[in-house]
Write a protein that holds these residues in place. Structure first.
Motif, PDB file in Angstrom:
ATOM      1  N   ALA A 166       0.827  -1.221   0.000  1.00 15.80           N
ATOM      2  CA  ALA A 166       0.000   0.000   0.000  1.00 15.80           C
ATOM      3  C   ALA A 166       0.856   1.263   0.000  1.00 15.80           C
ATOM      4  CB  ALA A 166      -0.959   0.000   1.190  1.00 15.80           C
ATOM      5  N   LEU A 167       1.834   1.308  -0.911  1.00 15.78           N
ATOM      6  CA  LEU A 167       2.719   2.467  -0.995  1.00 15.78           C
ATOM      7  C   LEU A 167       1.932   3.735  -1.300  1.00 15.78           C
ATOM      8  CD1 LEU A 167       5.538   3.782  -1.188  1.00 15.78           C
ATOM      9  CD2 LEU A 167       5.558   3.112  -3.616  1.00 15.78           C
ATOM     10  N   ARG A 168       2.239   4.776  -0.545  1.00  9.53           N
ATOM     11  CA  ARG A 168       1.639   6.090  -0.765  1.00  9.53           C
ATOM     12  C   ARG A 168       2.710   7.079  -1.219  1.00  9.53           C
ATOM     13  NH1 ARG A 168      -0.872   4.040   3.898  1.00  9.53           N
ATOM     14  NH2 ARG A 168       0.702   5.003   5.247  1.00  9.53           N
ATOM     15  N   ALA A 169       2.304   8.042  -2.046  1.00  7.65           N
ATOM     16  CA  ALA A 169       3.243   9.038  -2.551  1.00  7.65           C
ATOM     17  C   ALA A 169       3.925   9.754  -1.395  1.00  7.65           C
ATOM     18  CB  ALA A 169       2.513  10.042  -3.439  1.00  7.65           C
ATOM     19  N   GLY A 170       5.234   9.948  -1.528  1.00 11.30           N
ATOM     20  CA  GLY A 170       6.009  10.644  -0.508  1.00 11.30           C
ATOM     21  C   GLY A 170       6.638   9.739   0.526  1.00 11.30           C
ATOM     22  N   GLU A 171       6.240   8.460   0.572  1.00 13.03           N
ATOM     23  CA  GLU A 171       6.786   7.571   1.591  1.00 13.03           C
ATOM     24  C   GLU A 171       8.216   7.152   1.263  1.00 13.03           C
ATOM     25  OE1 GLU A 171       3.314   5.300   3.951  1.00 13.03           O
ATOM     26  OE2 GLU A 171       3.795   4.398   1.999  1.00 13.03           O
ATOM     27  N   ALA A 172       8.948   6.772   2.319  1.00 13.45           N
ATOM     28  CA  ALA A 172      10.313   6.282   2.181  1.00 13.45           C
ATOM     29  C   ALA A 172      10.294   4.764   2.053  1.00 13.45           C
ATOM     30  CB  ALA A 172      11.149   6.703   3.388  1.00 13.45           C
ATOM     31  N   VAL A 173      11.118   4.249   1.141  1.00 11.67           N
ATOM     32  CA  VAL A 173      11.112   2.826   0.799  1.00 11.67           C
ATOM     33  C   VAL A 173      12.535   2.278   0.866  1.00 11.67           C
ATOM     34  CG1 VAL A 173      10.650   1.152  -1.056  1.00 11.67           C
ATOM     35  CG2 VAL A 173       9.101   3.095  -0.710  1.00 11.67           C
ATOM     36  N   ALA A 174      12.665   1.049   1.339  1.00 12.01           N
ATOM     37  CA  ALA A 174      13.926   0.308   1.240  1.00 12.01           C
ATOM     38  C   ALA A 174      13.664  -0.965   0.458  1.00 12.01           C
ATOM     39  CB  ALA A 174      14.483  -0.021   2.619  1.00 12.01           C
ATOM     40  N   VAL A 175      14.603  -1.329  -0.418  1.00 12.01           N
ATOM     41  CA  VAL A 175      14.517  -2.559  -1.210  1.00 12.01           C
ATOM     42  C   VAL A 175      15.739  -3.401  -0.893  1.00 12.01           C
ATOM     43  CG1 VAL A 175      14.455  -3.552  -3.518  1.00 12.01           C
ATOM     44  CG2 VAL A 175      13.188  -1.446  -3.035  1.00 12.01           C
ATOM     45  N   VAL A 176      15.502  -4.589  -0.337  1.00 10.02           N
ATOM     46  CA  VAL A 176      16.585  -5.493   0.031  1.00 10.02           C
ATOM     47  C   VAL A 176      16.647  -6.607  -1.016  1.00 10.02           C
ATOM     48  CG1 VAL A 176      17.502  -7.032   1.806  1.00 10.02           C
ATOM     49  CG2 VAL A 176      16.255  -4.959   2.468  1.00 10.02           C
ATOM     50  N   GLY A 177      17.739  -6.648  -1.764  1.00 10.91           N
ATOM     51  CA  GLY A 177      17.878  -7.579  -2.882  1.00 10.91           C
ATOM     52  C   GLY A 177      17.478  -6.899  -4.172  1.00 10.91           C
ATOM     53  N   CYS A 178      18.457  -6.510  -4.977  1.00  6.13           N
ATOM     54  CA  CYS A 178      18.183  -5.680  -6.156  1.00  6.13           C
ATOM     55  C   CYS A 178      18.504  -6.400  -7.459  1.00  6.13           C
ATOM     56  CB  CYS A 178      18.948  -4.370  -6.048  1.00  6.13           C
ATOM     57  SG  CYS A 178      18.500  -3.412  -4.585  1.00  6.13           S
ATOM     58  N   GLY A 179      18.114  -7.679  -7.525  1.00  4.19           N
ATOM     59  CA  GLY A 179      18.142  -8.407  -8.793  1.00  4.19           C
ATOM     60  C   GLY A 179      17.008  -7.940  -9.672  1.00  4.19           C
ATOM     61  N   GLY A 180      16.492  -8.830 -10.528  1.00  2.05           N
ATOM     62  CA  GLY A 180      15.443  -8.426 -11.450  1.00  2.05           C
ATOM     63  C   GLY A 180      14.197  -7.899 -10.757  1.00  2.05           C
ATOM     64  N   LEU A 181      13.726  -8.592  -9.721  1.00  2.00           N
ATOM     65  CA  LEU A 181      12.529  -8.145  -9.010  1.00  2.00           C
ATOM     66  C   LEU A 181      12.791  -6.850  -8.248  1.00  2.00           C
ATOM     67  CD1 LEU A 181      11.143 -11.499  -7.540  1.00  2.00           C
ATOM     68  CD2 LEU A 181      10.405 -10.310  -9.608  1.00  2.00           C
ATOM     69  N   GLY A 182      13.898  -6.813  -7.518  1.00  4.62           N
ATOM     70  CA  GLY A 182      14.203  -5.621  -6.733  1.00  4.62           C
ATOM     71  C   GLY A 182      14.447  -4.400  -7.591  1.00  4.62           C
ATOM     72  N   ALA A 183      15.133  -4.589  -8.728  1.00  5.22           N
ATOM     73  CA  ALA A 183      15.370  -3.462  -9.628  1.00  5.22           C
ATOM     74  C   ALA A 183      14.059  -2.887 -10.138  1.00  5.22           C
ATOM     75  CB  ALA A 183      16.252  -3.903 -10.795  1.00  5.22           C
ATOM     76  N   HIS A 184      13.128  -3.759 -10.499  1.00  2.00           N
ATOM     77  CA  HIS A 184      11.831  -3.271 -10.965  1.00  2.00           C
ATOM     78  C   HIS A 184      11.024  -2.658  -9.825  1.00  2.00           C
ATOM     79  CE1 HIS A 184      12.389  -6.010 -14.599  1.00  2.00           C
ATOM     80  NE2 HIS A 184      12.317  -4.794 -15.066  1.00  2.00           N
ATOM     81  N   ALA A 185      11.198  -3.154  -8.598  1.00  2.00           N
ATOM     82  CA  ALA A 185      10.529  -2.524  -7.458  1.00  2.00           C
ATOM     83  C   ALA A 185      10.990  -1.077  -7.310  1.00  2.00           C
ATOM     84  CB  ALA A 185      10.821  -3.315  -6.181  1.00  2.00           C
ATOM     85  N   ILE A 186      12.276  -0.839  -7.514  1.00  2.00           N
ATOM     86  CA  ILE A 186      12.804   0.532  -7.428  1.00  2.00           C
ATOM     87  C   ILE A 186      12.220   1.391  -8.540  1.00  2.00           C
ATOM     88  CG2 ILE A 186      14.914   1.903  -7.698  1.00  2.00           C
ATOM     89  CD1 ILE A 186      16.348  -0.523  -6.290  1.00  2.00           C
ATOM     90  N   LEU A 187      12.227   0.866  -9.761  1.00  2.00           N
ATOM     91  CA  LEU A 187      11.673   1.605 -10.900  1.00  2.00           C
ATOM     92  C   LEU A 187      10.211   1.967 -10.661  1.00  2.00           C
ATOM     93  CD1 LEU A 187      12.459   2.463 -13.854  1.00  2.00           C
ATOM     94  CD2 LEU A 187      11.458   0.294 -14.582  1.00  2.00           C
ATOM     95  N   LEU A 188       9.442   1.005 -10.165  1.00  2.00           N
ATOM     96  CA  LEU A 188       8.015   1.237  -9.933  1.00  2.00           C
ATOM     97  C   LEU A 188       7.770   2.154  -8.739  1.00  2.00           C
ATOM     98  CD1 LEU A 188       6.809  -2.420 -10.545  1.00  2.00           C
ATOM     99  CD2 LEU A 188       6.287  -0.447 -11.992  1.00  2.00           C
ATOM    100  N   ALA A 189       8.545   1.978  -7.670  1.00  2.00           N
ATOM    101  CA  ALA A 189       8.373   2.842  -6.495  1.00  2.00           C
ATOM    102  C   ALA A 189       8.624   4.294  -6.852  1.00  2.00           C
ATOM    103  CB  ALA A 189       9.307   2.390  -5.373  1.00  2.00           C
TER     104      ALA A 189
END
Length: 351
Positions: A166-189
């Motif tokens: 339930a990510l909301r605009a302006g929130e701070a995010v951490a991504v642990v593991g930046c392979g294919g899934l994590g990289a796309h999580a960063i792009l989408l976040a």
């Protein structure tokens, strides 16, 4: 005209090379379609199946591949809403469309399914059969390779960010593991309006890619064993949402240490270990949450295809390399190596 035989990539024994052999073209049954596969993505699950052997399959030999996109060439009895010649991407498992979860749009939890390449033959072949209920139309402007990786490699992190986290605009995010899934999580976040993104990975190329995809901070947990402390030094507090894509006890614990008071941890990585929660006094008193996220729902795939079609989401950097069917073993060997800068490999069975 549909041929009677085709080439397919078959798993006989984990740890041994996959066998590329000629088998019969399958026939669609009631409610199914026959897909001519144009692209099939490879991911870490394929390494678990073909190399490590720590994910069981229903039978051997079995055709691998669960990220498939292509063109419908034949419909089984009772199929409506689709036609031969239509471009579609497939949900990564043959969902039933009838169980209590499918009926409410939570196909990730379908009670009657197991992913292609595990329970039934998958997309590393010229043709495959699939239930029509799992097909999603591909807009004409979307490349088959992008559509294929969307079915899992991009939709899984979207599901984790949107439906579970339930990510909301302006929130701070951490991504642990930046392979294919994590990289796309960063792009989408970043696309979804995250105010700050920290990327945590042991591999230098993964950290560099994370920064290129939109992370504000990239941390090596070997050099900085407490990334949560480094995030607090940068941000002044912990993150609102942390996502874990590795599936190890130590990375789950790292994820939890990144959270602010009231923060949410979404666990996507799967493994046999048993991570530890913080003390109940700290965990309960700070109202933190740990949430599981498995796969994706059909709407995640459909929404991503539309975002790409409308130019809102750029996946041009996501397909690292394309392979012919005969090169699948080479692709898996490269995928299994560490720190190669791979986001996603795609096999094109028609080559």
């Amino acid at each position: 005209m549909i041929p009677t035989t085709m080439r397919a990539v078959r798993l006989y024994r984990p740890g041994e090379p996959l066998v590329i052999e000629t088998i019969a073209v399958p026939q669609p049954g009631p409610g199914q379609l026959l897909l001519e596969v144009a692209a099939c993505g490879l991911c870490g699950t394929d390494i678990h199946l073909a190399v490590d052997g720590d994910i069981p399959v229903a039978r051997t030999p079995i055709t691998l591949g669960h990220e498939a996109a292509g063109t419908i060439v034949q419909l089984g009895d009772g199929v409506s809403g689709f036609a031969p010649g239509q471009r579609v991407a497939l949900f990564p498992s043959p969902i039933c469309g009838q169980c209590r979860f499918c009926r409410t749009g939570r196909e990730s939890l379908c009670e009657a399914t197991q992913a292609y390449g595990m329970g039934s033959d998958g997309g590393l072949a010229r043709y495959m059969v699939a239930p029509a209920v799992g097909a999603v139309a591909i807009p004409e402007t979307v490349d088959f390779a992008a559509a294929a990786i969307i079915t899992d490699g991009v939709s899984t992190p979207l599901h984790a960010l949107r439906s579970r986290g339930a990510l909301r605009a302006g929130e701070a995010v951490a991504v642990v593991g930046c392979g294919g899934l994590g990289a796309h999580a960063i792009l989408l976040a970043r696309m979804m309006g995250a105010g700050f993104i920290a990327a945590i990975d042991t591999q230098p190329l993964a950290r560099a890619r994370a920064l290129a995809f939109g992370a504000d901070l990239a941390l090596d947990p070997v050099e900085q064993p407490n990334p949560g402390r480094a995030i607090r030094a940068e941000l002044g507090r912990g993150v609102d949402l942390a996502l874990e894509f590795v599936g190890r006890p130590e990375t789950v614990e790292t994820t939890l240490r990144c959270l602010d008071t009231g923060g949410r941890a979404v666990l996507v990585g799967v493994g046999p270990g048993r991570p530890s929660l913080p003390s109940l006094l700290a965990f309960v008193g700070r109202e933190q949450a740990v949430i599981g996220s498995f796969g994706m729902d059909k709407r995640d795939i459909a929404d991503l295809l539309q975002l790409v079609a409308r130019g809102r989401l750029d996946l041009s950097r996501s397909v690292t390399r394309r392979f012919a069917l005969s090169e699948t073993n080479e692709a898996l060997a490269l995928l299994a190596k560490k720190d190669t800068g791979v986001v996603r490999f795609v096999v094109e069975p028609g080559r």
